[in-house]
Enzyme design. Structure first.
Site, PDB file in Angstrom:
ATOM      1  N   ASP A  51      93.822  35.800 -51.266  1.00 36.67           N
ATOM      2  CA  ASP A  51      93.730  34.499 -51.915  1.00 36.67           C
ATOM      3  C   ASP A  51      92.273  34.084 -52.112  1.00 36.67           C
ATOM      4  OD1 ASP A  51      93.129  33.956 -49.290  1.00 36.67           O
ATOM      5  OD2 ASP A  51      94.633  32.381 -49.028  1.00 36.67           O
ATOM      6  N   ASP A  90      98.352  38.451 -50.574  1.00 39.35           N
ATOM      7  CA  ASP A  90      98.329  37.244 -49.753  1.00 39.35           C
ATOM      8  C   ASP A  90      99.385  36.248 -50.207  1.00 39.35           C
ATOM      9  OD1 ASP A  90      96.553  37.275 -47.637  1.00 39.35           O
ATOM     10  OD2 ASP A  90      94.846  36.573 -48.817  1.00 39.35           O
ATOM     11  N   LYS A 120     100.748  39.233 -46.857  1.00 38.79           N
ATOM     12  CA  LYS A 120      99.933  38.834 -45.705  1.00 38.79           C
ATOM     13  C   LYS A 120     100.017  37.337 -45.509  1.00 38.79           C
ATOM     14  CE  LYS A 120      95.300  38.622 -45.688  1.00 38.79           C
ATOM     15  NZ  LYS A 120      95.058  37.217 -45.207  1.00 38.79           N
ATOM     16  N   GLU A 189      89.527  37.967 -38.262  1.00 41.89           N
ATOM     17  CA  GLU A 189      88.363  37.504 -39.030  1.00 41.89           C
ATOM     18  C   GLU A 189      87.482  36.548 -38.241  1.00 41.89           C
ATOM     19  OE1 GLU A 189      87.086  35.292 -43.227  1.00 41.89           O
ATOM     20  OE2 GLU A 189      89.200  35.738 -42.840  1.00 41.89           O
TER      21      GLU A 189
END
Length: 275
Positions: A51, A90, A120, A189
């Site tokens: 995204d 995403d 995801k 992340e």
């Protein structure tokens, strides 16, 4: 007879990626267009239609404004360019955090309309049940913990996570919950290096690091960041090219040739045939 036919290429699947836990690191990059997907396909195990497309391609300030239609459009484009790499799309903000039934309806739409291999989701505290719901109904899911771009409004900005013990415990719990719910891999992340290693050692599925640790089972970057398309890039990005500089030089050369009537030249124009 078959020599004129294109040789079939087997696309990597969720079980293929899951089996890479602790093995050769998994190479992942983002892709949003067919030409880029075609270039990346030879070198990557997994292509993520992130995204982040909202910021990279559409100029949005963050990923919150990305729609399901945008993700499907770019997912279709990437699937046209990629033949071997697993393609994951995403699920955008608001498309999976509510009821499991809504998450399933949106995930099935993405998979049907793009042909991708998985979706995801950002695996916050309330999402594990929905991951399990999707997986039980045949939809491979990749999780995402740590810095969660879709939570920017709550967090107040993009910042590294896991520096305090409270954050460390919560992120580790999110990763465990996503893996136990059936996620075939988890993106980690923007977390402290030690936490990324702890997550990798704790959960049974591969971790894909971005701003995390070389000890993760794989790595991913936003391709446009890695290629140097922007003036500024996050601390965790290593630039492998200067595409912005090359584009600027090419455009300047073109503009100069046009203004001085050097383009088009004899090689780029058509002439009438004699007779």
């Amino acid at each position: 007879m078959s020599s004129h036919r294109e040789q079939a290429v087997r696309r990597l699947t969720a079980p293929d990626i899951a089996a890479r836990k602790g093995q050769t690191p998994i190479v992942c990059l983002t892709a949003y267009t067919a030409p880029m997907a075609e270039l990346l396909d030879e070198h990557c195990d997994l292509l993520l239609v992130g995204d982040s497309v909202g910021m990279v391609i559409h100029g949005l300030p963050n990923t919150v404004g990305v729609t399901l239609e945008m993700m499907i459009l770019h997912g279709q484009a990437v699937m046209r360019g990629a033949r071997r790499a697993m393609v994951v799309v995403d699920m955008p903000f608001g498309s999976y955090e509510g009821s499991a039934e809504t998450a399933y309806a949106n995930a099935t739409r993405i998979m049907k309309e793009t042909g991708c291999s998985a979706v995801k989701v950002e695996a916050g505290p309330a999402v594990a049940e929905n991951i399990e719901y999707l997986v039980k109904r045949g939809i491979p899911v990749m999780g995402h913990v740590g810095l969660r771009p879709q939570a920017i409004m709550v967090d107040g900005g993009f910042r590294a996570k896991g520096k305090t013990n409270h954050e460390r415990v919560r992120i580790l719990e999110d990763a465990r919950a996503a893996a136990e719910a059936g996620a075939f891999a988890v993106v980690v992340e923007g977390v402290a290096e030690g936490l990324a290693r702890e997550i990798t050692e704790t959960i049974e599925v591969p971790t894909i690091g971005i701003g995390a640790s070389a000890g993760c089972d794989g790595q991913i970057l936003v391709t446009d960041d890695m290629l140097g398309l922007f003036d500024w890039t996050p601390k965790f990005v290593r630039r492998y090219g200067d595409i912005r500089g090359q584009i600027a030089q090419s455009i300047a050369a073109y503009a100069d040739d046009v203004r001085n009537r050097r383009f088009p030249g004899p090689a780029e124009i058509y002439f009438a045939k004699a007779g």
